[in-house]
Design a protein around this motif. Sequence first.
Motif: not given
Length: 395
Positions: A6-7, A137
């Motif tokens: 995910y990151r 983000t």
Amino acid sequence: MNPPSYRATVAALATGQLICWAALYYGFSSFVLPMQRALGWSKPQMMGAFTAGLAVWGATTYAAGAAIDHGRGRAVMTLGAALAGLGFLVWSRADSLGWLYAAWLLLGAAMAMTLYEPAFNVLTKRFPLQYREGITTLTLVGGFASTLSFPAVAWLIRALEWRGALAVIGAVLLLAIAPLHAWALKGTPTQDAPPRPHDSADDATLHEALRERSFWLLTATFTLYSFAAAALWAHIMPAFAAKGLSEASALAVVVWFGPAQVAGRFAFLAFGRWVSIRTLGLIVLAGLPLSLAIFALADSVFALLLFALLFGLANGLVTIVRGNLVPEYFGREHVGRISGAMSAIALLSRAAAPLLTAWLLLALPGYRELLLGLAALGVVAVIAYALARPPSADQ
């Protein structure tokens, strides 16, 4: 084929958003005056190419959203970055208006396949438990796009002339961002099941959403906002020149857009849990007409900096509002189609803005009157948003 974490996915997509926004959306205004000096084309002629690109963005955004709903997000975003690179390379060789317009037809399709909306929809599909954090983000990093674009393009033009600058941007998009998108979206990620199962049958289809009053009010809101914002971005450097500011002074103001956008998004990250998306939207949408009115009437550097900070805050947070409203109002199952339909209408308005305002300038005394008119449209957008209640509240 093991998918990235995910990151890693969010980091890669955020990098893509930074470069794509800096190049595709914010870059055009910086090339207007150099191209006008080199080729003798008028502002309406050049704004017409940007308008054509924005029209293609609006016309193809639904198709991009539908493809993402069908699981083709990787292909959409990879091809979009590749088309962007090719579009800039064609633009770099343009010696007639026909080639300029052809380049912007490619770039318009690339916008629909890369800028925010497809990335938001891909994250919503791939990471249903974390998409809100991912969207925030992406907007945090993407918020620096204007800060990157104006000085970077100015430096490239000084070093390589405008054609060389365009060629370098095209190469970065084609050779770096397209492969990055392909890597970030490979495979199918897995997540733990949510604590409360989500019933996709409860989500609205596009046909159901079109029958909701809130859909049309939100569409009107972002249509008016998009028109005013697009008009500002397309004319911002000439507008500064009309105030008698040098390019260096104008850049000293516009570089604050990015930090203001990011500051607003960090504030949302820290305190957003205590403010609903609907309430946040009411607050930030009001920043558009206020900032435009300040810019129209500004006669000091302090006032121009205040304009940059207010507009940056509003422009940064409205992206988060838009990205979260569709799944919150209508559910996640058909998010690509519903957001695509809503965005298509708003983007057609955005497409018309540069050319319509260029022609309008021929009838108005100057940029001051144009900016005040755009501020009035911003007020109407706030009213439409205030009237748009969630579908359950309408029943």
